[in-house]
Write an enzyme that holds these catalytic residues in place. Structure first.
Site, PDB file in Angstrom:
ATOM      1  N   HIS A  59       6.377  26.139 -24.544  1.00 21.37           N
ATOM      2  CA  HIS A  59       5.036  25.993 -23.937  1.00 21.37           C
ATOM      3  C   HIS A  59       5.256  25.326 -22.573  1.00 21.37           C
ATOM      4  CE1 HIS A  59       0.854  25.843 -23.482  1.00 21.37           C
ATOM      5  NE2 HIS A  59       0.496  25.019 -24.455  1.00 21.37           N
ATOM      6  N   ASP A  70       2.117  16.580 -31.407  1.00 21.39           N
ATOM      7  CA  ASP A  70       1.515  17.918 -31.418  1.00 21.39           C
ATOM      8  C   ASP A  70       1.120  18.181 -32.873  1.00 21.39           C
ATOM      9  OD1 ASP A  70       0.873  20.615 -30.975  1.00 21.39           O
ATOM     10  OD2 ASP A  70       2.946  21.271 -30.699  1.00 21.39           O
TER      11      ASP A  70
END
Ligand code: CP
Ligand code: NVA
Length: 298
Positions: free
Chosen positions: A128, A217
């Protein structure tokens, strides 16, 4: 032709250029007449859900003078089996750039190769990169240079976000500690290939000791929903909360890429205490995406 496909493929100078430009873009937000995408149309092809990435790219492309077209991959012939290479060859003749969120990293790379237009990885299972550029920008905006600092990641150590952190650590010279259950730690070959100062452990408290940034996360990334029950067992205790923060440096930041699942990877009081940092981090997706777009077309 430049692409932004991964932190792995980026050199340090390019990362630094984007981070410096993001500072200028944020300072000039609302005032700038700089429109490097004037006359361009960009396609955003998304196979997975998104709030922050989609909105920040759509707004960012428009603020830089371009038009944007959002394409749900499942509504395209791609969803019925048209090869990514053919999709790329068609779009490459019609639009000026592409932002892609999907599962397989090689699909984004194949698109870049066959479209011959600037292509951005807006999240794959492997990386990401836009998120981590924003995170580093946000750390540096609030605390100064990240080089020499200690970044501690708590949770799923094998998903896209920590993998991008792993590649960034070697390139930007900070220490990265990943605390994750054994079954969810990054592959040792990847750590060796990335180089840099990286520690992987099962011990959250040891990893948080003296940290400058505590980061987490979700426990269940997109595509892993069928593993939810097992993951909730595996990750029990891998949470950012006050006892963990007490181990870190007094001015440590707490960051989360969002969406957040309160009571799982972070508890409610911690998220609310650090909401200003976390939502500044979310806002900074816009400024950093614009810096990425600017870098790609220059
Ligand atoms: N952090 C992030 O990428 O959020 P979205 O999934 O909402 O885009
Ligand atoms: N690791 C998460 C990041 C979400 C922004 C996922 O892939 O779902």
């Amino acid at each position: 032709m430049k692409h932004l496909l991964s932190i792995e493929a980026m050199d340090t100078a390019s990362i630094e250029t984007i981070l410096e430009n993001a500072t200028v873009i944020k300072a000039q937000h609302g005032d700038s007449q700089h429109q490097p995408l004037a006359g361009q149309t960009w396609a955003m092809i998304f196979t997975k859900s998104s709030t922050r990435t989609r909105v920040s790219f759509e707004v960012g492309i428009r603020e830089l003078g371009g038009s944007v077209m959002f394409l749900n991959a499942n509504d395209m012939q791609l969803g019925r089996g048209e090869p990514i290479a053919d999709t790329a060859r068609v779009l490459g003749r019609m639009v000026h750039g592409a932002v892609i969120r999907t599962y397989t990293q090689s699909d984004v790379e194949d698109f870049a190769e066959h479209s011959a237009i600037p292509t951005i990885n807006a999240l794959t299972d492997a990386e990401h990169p836009c998120q981590i550029l924003t995170d580093i920008f946000t750390y540096q905006e609030l605390r100064g240079p990240i080089a020499g600092k200690v970044v501690t990641y708590i949770g799923d150590g094998a998903c896209n976000v920590p993998i991008s952190w792993i590649w960034a650590a070697g390139k930007l010279g900070f220490e990265l500690r990943i605390a994750a259950p054994k079954a969810h730690q990054p592959c040792p070959d990847l750590i060796a290939k990335a180089g840099g100062n990286i520690v992987v452990t099962e011990d959250c408290h040891a990893a948080a000791e003296g940290a400058d940034l505590l980061y987490t996360d979700v426990w269940v990334s997109m595509g892993k929903e069928s593993e939810t029950a097992q993951r909730e067992q595996d990750f029990d205790g891998y949470q950012i909360n006050q006892p963990l923060i007490d181990r870190a440096n007094a001015d440590a930041l707490v960051m989360h890429c969002l969406p957040a699942y309160r009571g799982k990877e972070i508890d409610e009081p911690t998220l609310e205490t650090h909401a200003n940092t976390i939502f500044t981090q979310a806002e900074n997706r816009l400024h950093t995406q614009k810096a990425i777009l600017n870098w790609l077309v220059n």
